[in-house]
Design a protein around this motif. Structure first.
Motif, PDB file in Angstrom:
ATOM      1  N   GLU A  38       4.487   6.859   1.422  1.00  0.00           N
ATOM      2  CA  GLU A  38       5.523   5.831   1.542  1.00  0.00           C
ATOM      3  C   GLU A  38       4.962   4.464   1.167  1.00  0.00           C
ATOM      4  O   GLU A  38       3.850   4.107   1.574  1.00  0.00           O
ATOM      5  CB  GLU A  38       6.077   5.785   2.964  1.00  0.00           C
ATOM      6  CG  GLU A  38       6.846   7.038   3.366  1.00  0.00           C
ATOM      7  CD  GLU A  38       7.476   6.891   4.743  1.00  0.00           C
ATOM      8  OE1 GLU A  38       7.255   5.849   5.394  1.00  0.00           O
ATOM      9  OE2 GLU A  38       8.169   7.828   5.178  1.00  0.00           O
ATOM     10  N   VAL A  42       1.103   4.648   1.999  1.00  0.00           N
ATOM     11  CA  VAL A  42       0.627   5.289   3.226  1.00  0.00           C
ATOM     12  C   VAL A  42       1.434   6.564   3.469  1.00  0.00           C
ATOM     13  O   VAL A  42       2.649   6.501   3.665  1.00  0.00           O
ATOM     14  CB  VAL A  42       0.756   4.335   4.432  1.00  0.00           C
ATOM     15  CG1 VAL A  42       0.246   5.009   5.696  1.00  0.00           C
ATOM     16  CG2 VAL A  42       0.006   3.031   4.165  1.00  0.00           C
ATOM     17  N   ASN A  43       0.752   7.687   3.441  1.00  0.00           N
ATOM     18  CA  ASN A  43       1.410   8.987   3.627  1.00  0.00           C
ATOM     19  C   ASN A  43       2.612   9.154   2.691  1.00  0.00           C
ATOM     20  O   ASN A  43       3.661   9.654   3.077  1.00  0.00           O
ATOM     21  CB  ASN A  43       1.863   9.152   5.088  1.00  0.00           C
ATOM     22  CG  ASN A  43       0.688   9.158   6.047  1.00  0.00           C
ATOM     23  OD1 ASN A  43      -0.385   9.690   5.735  1.00  0.00           O
ATOM     24  ND2 ASN A  43       0.864   8.556   7.219  1.00  0.00           N
ATOM     25  N   ARG A  58       4.606   0.567   1.431  1.00  0.00           N
ATOM     26  CA  ARG A  58       4.724  -0.452   2.472  1.00  0.00           C
ATOM     27  C   ARG A  58       4.335  -1.818   1.921  1.00  0.00           C
ATOM     28  O   ARG A  58       3.627  -1.912   0.928  1.00  0.00           O
ATOM     29  CB  ARG A  58       3.833  -0.109   3.668  1.00  0.00           C
ATOM     30  CG  ARG A  58       4.236   1.174   4.390  1.00  0.00           C
ATOM     31  CD  ARG A  58       3.357   1.437   5.605  1.00  0.00           C
ATOM     32  NE  ARG A  58       3.712   2.688   6.258  1.00  0.00           N
ATOM     33  CZ  ARG A  58       3.087   3.184   7.312  1.00  0.00           C
ATOM     34  NH1 ARG A  58       2.041   2.533   7.828  1.00  0.00           N
ATOM     35  NH2 ARG A  58       3.465   4.330   7.855  1.00  0.00           N
ATOM     36  N   ASP A  67       0.845  -1.190   0.000  1.00  0.00           N
ATOM     37  CA  ASP A  67       0.000   0.000   0.000  1.00  0.00           C
ATOM     38  C   ASP A  67       0.881   1.240   0.000  1.00  0.00           C
ATOM     39  O   ASP A  67       2.098   1.169   0.250  1.00  0.00           O
ATOM     40  CB  ASP A  67      -0.909   0.003   1.235  1.00  0.00           C
ATOM     41  CG  ASP A  67      -2.139   0.902   1.061  1.00  0.00           C
ATOM     42  OD1 ASP A  67      -2.234   1.572   0.013  1.00  0.00           O
ATOM     43  OD2 ASP A  67      -2.979   0.929   1.968  1.00  0.00           O
TER      44      ASP A  67
END
Length: 531
Positions: free
Chosen positions: A526, A523-524, A528, A521
């Motif tokens: 970044e 996320v913000n 992951r 994914d």
């Protein structure tokens, strides 16, 4: 911390500074941002030593060949040696499927790891596009009147994601129904010839020599008959330049090409390997899966094609793998290590064993493996590069330097004078421990066809399960008296070899029940989920 968390905390050198370690100037690289570059230089002046890293049969746990390779390179760098890695590019199939990534692990990684594991510099996309342009041209030719009298089509489309639904498809063209199937890109003929081509002219020639099918007189039809090799070369010209990146410890790494070893030959490109050898004193390269697959093909196909002699071989073993091969019992499963030692000794190249240490390995188990190997008068060192980076492979690096200076009488197992059956019989007896070979009727027809069209003496590339030295994934350890089943034979004339399909091996993998893509994914900002 996860691999991706470790990698994200390391400040990388600008790729221009990494290039300088290989005496590459700014004019000799083409930057893809700050941390990746294509190398434009074709050859340096050094004559480096080639160190091949291979392993015992793989398990679901992973044996860490890439981690060991990177740690070994970092250790040589710490010892003050001029060193460069030459590794394969990851395929999106395993990244989104089960493996999750192929850039090493822990503190022994190449970077930028998310870029390398995903689109990188677009090489796989270029290879996929070139492959599928051939298929498009074939069916367009048929639609436009079929002047070449194409009757049977043998060339397959490809796609760089695991998708079992593409193993068999049916469609219509010019009023006729055709059956086709996709290979994964890493198993395609374009990938294989891309990695075996010695220069851009050789690449063009190999593309022209691809057999796409046969006419009504059973004569082969080539890519050159479609007048397509020029366009294909244009599609691949930028991808054909090797990629430069770095380890977390700033050691140069050339990463290029990515054929699967259980289907194709499982090694990085010849152009990247020879370039690395001309730019450094030591080159660490890796062959996929166990020594019965990747190493055999490196030693019997790649080395003769590239005119390279390996200076040492590192055989990676893990306690996890040996227990897996012995139904949980180390003493029972260590016979799998014997299988690979017995195999590699035949090439007469200095051999060093590496016990890739995991955090849950007991002192008792470690000592058992060390003593077992030393009783065979073989060199073995422990690597914990995963935890300690290059410092965790210093002893291994010293052993490799010593081995690379020892007597070397490298001799491939097979040669071009042998017939197809003789080559397979040689591999069957020496590696797979088979006492008989059964050929399907389809395989027998292909052998007769190879004789008729003059390709009978091409090298063979064996495609089989990676989990056993036999062609049966359930036969673990060191099975003997095996029976090989040759299901089919594929003519890869552009690549310059014949693929022999053993057992139930498939050229388009499927996704597992819980694929790794579920964990990936953004996320913000970044990424992951890539291990």
């Amino acid at each position: 911390m996860t691999d991706i968390e470790i990698a994200s905390k390391v400040k990388l050198d600008n790729i221009k500074d990494v290039a300088l370690k290989l005496s590459l100037t700014e004019d000799e690289i083409e930057c893809y941002g700050s941390y990746k570059a294509k190398i434009k230089k074709e050859k340096g002046s050094k004559k480096g030593k080639a160190i091949l890293v291979t392993a015992v049969n793989p398990t679901p746990y992973g044996e860490g060949k890439t981690t060991v390779s990177i740690g070994l390179a970092d250790a040589l760098n710490k010892l003050g040696e001029s060193v460069c890695l030459a590794l394969r590019e990851p395929s999106l199939g395993p990244v989104f499927g089960m493996k999750g990534g192929a850039t090493g692990g822990g503190y022994s990684q190449i970077a930028p790891m998310t870029d390398i594991n995903l689109h990188f510099t677009g090489d796989f996309h270029a290879i996929t596009s070139a492959n599928n342009l051939i298929s498009a041209a074939i069916y367009n030719h048929i639609e436009q009147g079929n002047l070449l009298d194409i009757k049977t089509i043998t060339f397959k489309r490809c796609f760089d994601v695991n998708d079992r639904s593409l193993r068999n498809i049916t469609f219509k063209c010019a009023g006729n129904e055709y059956k086709d199937n996709f290979n994964i890109t890493a198993a395609s003929e374009i990938m294989a010839l891309f990695c075996l081509a010695t220069d851009i002219d050789d690449l063009r020639g190999r593309l022209a020599n691809i057999i796409i099918g046969f006419n009504s007189q059973d004569k082969p039809i080539y890519v050159r008959d479609l007048k397509l090799e020029g366009a294909l070369t244009v599609l691949l010209k930028d991808a054909f330049r090797p990629n430069l990146v770095q380890t977390l410890e700033k050691t140069p790494a050339i990463v290029h090409g990515g054929p699967f070893a259980n289907i194709a030959h499982g090694c990085s490109s010849i152009v990247s390997l020879k370039l690395a050898l001309s730019l450094s004193d030591y080159v660490i390269t890796e062959a996929g899966f166990g020594s019965d697959l990747g190493a055999e093909k490196f030693l019997d196909i790649v080395c003769p094609t590239a005119n390279i002699t390996p200076d040492a071989i590192v055989l990676v073993v893990t306690i996890r793998a040996l227990k897996y091969n012995g139904d949980g019992v180390l003493e029972k499963g260590i016979c799998n290590l014997d299988a690979h030692i017995d195999h590699l000794k035949n090439y007469q190249v200095p051999l060093v064993l590496c016990l890739n240490k995991f955090s849950d390995d007991s002192t008792e188990d470690i000592n058992f493996v060390l003593n077992y190997v030393k009783d065979k008068n073989l060199e073995i060192e422990i690597s914990d590069a995963y935890t300690n980076g290059g410092n965790g492979a210093i002893d291994l690096a010293k052993a490799v330097i010593k081995a690379s200076e020892a007597d070397n009488n490298f001799t491939p197992l097979v040669n071009k004078e042998m017939t197809l059956e003789e080559k397979l019989e040689r591999l069957a007896s020496v590696i797979y421990k088979a006492d008989s070979i059964e050929y399907s009727e389809e395989a027998k027809k292909k052998i007769e066809l190879l004789k008729e069209i003059g390709l009978y003496h091409l090298p063979i590339c064996v495609a089989k399960t990676q989990y056993s030295i036999s062609d049966d994934a359930k036969k673990l350890g060191y099975p003997h008296n095996n029976k090989l089943f040759v299901r089919d034979i594929i003519i890869n004339n552009g690549a310059g070899f014949i693929t022999v399909l053993l057992g139930k091996i498939l050229t388009m993998p499927g996704l597992p029940k819980n694929p790794n893509y579920e964990k990936i994914d953004l996320v913000n900002g970044e990424i992951r989920g890539i291990f």
